[in-house]
Scaffold this motif. Structure first.
Motif, PDB file in Angstrom:
ATOM      1  N   VAL A  35       0.824  -1.201   0.000  1.00  0.00           N
ATOM      2  CA  VAL A  35       0.000   0.000   0.000  1.00  0.00           C
ATOM      3  C   VAL A  35       0.861   1.256   0.000  1.00  0.00           C
ATOM      4  O   VAL A  35       0.505   2.262  -0.596  1.00  0.00           O
ATOM      5  CB  VAL A  35      -0.935  -0.029   1.228  1.00  0.00           C
ATOM      6  CG1 VAL A  35      -1.726   1.252   1.322  1.00  0.00           C
ATOM      7  CG2 VAL A  35      -1.862  -1.215   1.154  1.00  0.00           C
ATOM      8  N   ASP A  36       2.023   1.203   0.621  1.00  0.00           N
ATOM      9  CA  ASP A  36       2.898   2.376   0.684  1.00  0.00           C
ATOM     10  C   ASP A  36       3.547   2.697  -0.660  1.00  0.00           C
ATOM     11  O   ASP A  36       4.149   3.743  -0.805  1.00  0.00           O
ATOM     12  CB  ASP A  36       3.980   2.181   1.737  1.00  0.00           C
ATOM     13  CG  ASP A  36       3.397   2.213   3.139  1.00  0.00           C
ATOM     14  OD1 ASP A  36       2.355   2.866   3.326  1.00  0.00           O
ATOM     15  OD2 ASP A  36       3.976   1.568   4.037  1.00  0.00           O
ATOM     16  N   LEU A  42       3.404   9.679   0.259  1.00  0.00           N
ATOM     17  CA  LEU A  42       4.543  10.565   0.485  1.00  0.00           C
ATOM     18  C   LEU A  42       5.466   9.986   1.539  1.00  0.00           C
ATOM     19  O   LEU A  42       5.050   9.190   2.384  1.00  0.00           O
ATOM     20  CB  LEU A  42       4.047  11.944   0.899  1.00  0.00           C
ATOM     21  CG  LEU A  42       3.128  12.623  -0.116  1.00  0.00           C
ATOM     22  CD1 LEU A  42       2.600  13.924   0.441  1.00  0.00           C
ATOM     23  CD2 LEU A  42       3.862  12.866  -1.410  1.00  0.00           C
ATOM     24  N   ASP A  43       6.713  10.433   1.526  1.00  0.00           N
ATOM     25  CA  ASP A  43       7.740   9.861   2.383  1.00  0.00           C
ATOM     26  C   ASP A  43       7.467   9.975   3.882  1.00  0.00           C
ATOM     27  O   ASP A  43       7.442   8.967   4.557  1.00  0.00           O
ATOM     28  CB  ASP A  43       9.093  10.484   2.042  1.00  0.00           C
ATOM     29  CG  ASP A  43      10.109   9.443   1.637  1.00  0.00           C
ATOM     30  OD1 ASP A  43       9.806   8.264   1.756  1.00  0.00           O
ATOM     31  OD2 ASP A  43      11.189   9.846   1.202  1.00  0.00           O
ATOM     32  N   GLY A  46       3.467   8.582   4.356  1.00  0.00           N
ATOM     33  CA  GLY A  46       3.039   7.348   3.722  1.00  0.00           C
ATOM     34  C   GLY A  46       1.718   7.573   3.022  1.00  0.00           C
ATOM     35  O   GLY A  46       1.427   8.658   2.546  1.00  0.00           O
ATOM     36  N   LEU A  47       0.876   6.571   3.007  1.00  0.00           N
ATOM     37  CA  LEU A  47      -0.430   6.689   2.369  1.00  0.00           C
ATOM     38  C   LEU A  47      -1.396   7.366   3.326  1.00  0.00           C
ATOM     39  O   LEU A  47      -1.564   6.931   4.461  1.00  0.00           O
ATOM     40  CB  LEU A  47      -0.953   5.306   1.986  1.00  0.00           C
ATOM     41  CG  LEU A  47      -2.306   5.275   1.299  1.00  0.00           C
ATOM     42  CD1 LEU A  47      -2.189   5.866  -0.093  1.00  0.00           C
ATOM     43  CD2 LEU A  47      -2.823   3.866   1.212  1.00  0.00           C
ATOM     44  N   PHE A  48      -2.034   8.439   2.880  1.00  0.00           N
ATOM     45  CA  PHE A  48      -2.998   9.163   3.716  1.00  0.00           C
ATOM     46  C   PHE A  48      -4.324   8.417   3.660  1.00  0.00           C
ATOM     47  O   PHE A  48      -5.023   8.421   2.648  1.00  0.00           O
ATOM     48  CB  PHE A  48      -3.157  10.598   3.216  1.00  0.00           C
ATOM     49  CG  PHE A  48      -4.119  11.400   4.039  1.00  0.00           C
ATOM     50  CD1 PHE A  48      -3.776  11.801   5.315  1.00  0.00           C
ATOM     51  CD2 PHE A  48      -5.360  11.739   3.556  1.00  0.00           C
ATOM     52  CE1 PHE A  48      -4.662  12.538   6.081  1.00  0.00           C
ATOM     53  CE2 PHE A  48      -6.253  12.471   4.304  1.00  0.00           C
ATOM     54  CZ  PHE A  48      -5.905  12.871   5.579  1.00  0.00           C
ATOM     55  N   ASP A  49      -4.655   7.738   4.747  1.00  0.00           N
ATOM     56  CA  ASP A  49      -5.885   6.958   4.828  1.00  0.00           C
ATOM     57  C   ASP A  49      -6.449   7.102   6.246  1.00  0.00           C
ATOM     58  O   ASP A  49      -6.291   6.224   7.083  1.00  0.00           O
ATOM     59  CB  ASP A  49      -5.587   5.496   4.504  1.00  0.00           C
ATOM     60  CG  ASP A  49      -6.824   4.643   4.445  1.00  0.00           C
ATOM     61  OD1 ASP A  49      -7.910   5.195   4.194  1.00  0.00           O
ATOM     62  OD2 ASP A  49      -6.706   3.419   4.638  1.00  0.00           O
ATOM     63  N   PRO A  50      -7.113   8.236   6.527  1.00  0.00           N
ATOM     64  CA  PRO A  50      -7.558   8.477   7.897  1.00  0.00           C
ATOM     65  C   PRO A  50      -8.662   7.535   8.368  1.00  0.00           C
ATOM     66  O   PRO A  50      -8.784   7.289   9.565  1.00  0.00           O
ATOM     67  CB  PRO A  50      -8.063   9.921   7.866  1.00  0.00           C
ATOM     68  CG  PRO A  50      -8.373  10.193   6.447  1.00  0.00           C
ATOM     69  CD  PRO A  50      -7.440   9.336   5.649  1.00  0.00           C
ATOM     70  N   LEU A  51      -9.458   6.976   7.461  1.00  0.00           N
ATOM     71  CA  LEU A  51     -10.535   6.087   7.877  1.00  0.00           C
ATOM     72  C   LEU A  51     -10.164   4.612   7.831  1.00  0.00           C
ATOM     73  O   LEU A  51     -10.961   3.763   8.215  1.00  0.00           O
ATOM     74  CB  LEU A  51     -11.779   6.331   7.004  1.00  0.00           C
ATOM     75  CG  LEU A  51     -12.350   7.741   7.105  1.00  0.00           C
ATOM     76  CD1 LEU A  51     -13.534   7.882   6.167  1.00  0.00           C
ATOM     77  CD2 LEU A  51     -12.757   8.063   8.519  1.00  0.00           C
ATOM     78  N   GLY A  52      -8.977   4.296   7.360  1.00  0.00           N
ATOM     79  CA  GLY A  52      -8.489   2.920   7.384  1.00  0.00           C
ATOM     80  C   GLY A  52      -9.077   2.019   6.312  1.00  0.00           C
ATOM     81  O   GLY A  52      -9.151   0.805   6.516  1.00  0.00           O
TER      82      GLY A  52
END
Length: 88
Positions: A35-36, A42-43, A46-52
């Motif tokens: 996923v990363d 971004l370094d 990482g992956l912006f996923d606030p809700l999972g």
């Protein structure tokens, strides 16, 4: 003499336009293992996923989520243009 040289240079240049281009294997950022490695990760964060959502999804599901996000963004952009055009 100059005309002959110019004509031969012109013909050689036009013949090169139809020559086959060398094929190279290209890689894209759409090929990922984790996923990363997705585009947009971004370094420092990482992956912006606030809700999972990414934690619960496999590869094809993540790909479908990203396609849906792009499609909804495009529809939103068209709606904003439609709103501005309708304001005449």
């Amino acid at each position: 003499m100059k005309t002959t040289f110019a004509l031969s240079a012109l013909l050689a240049g036009s013949a090169a336009a139809f020559a086959p281009a060398p094929m190279q294997k290209t890689t894209t950022s759409l090929n990922y293992d984790t996923v990363d490695q997705l585009p947009g990760a971004l370094d420092p964060i990482g992956l912006f996923d606030p809700l999972g959502f990414a934690a619960k999804a496999d590869g094809p599901t993540l790909k479908r989520y990203r396609e849906a996000e792009l499609q909804h963004g495009r529809v939103g952009m068209l709606a904003s243009v439609g709103f501005l055009v309708g304001e005449k």
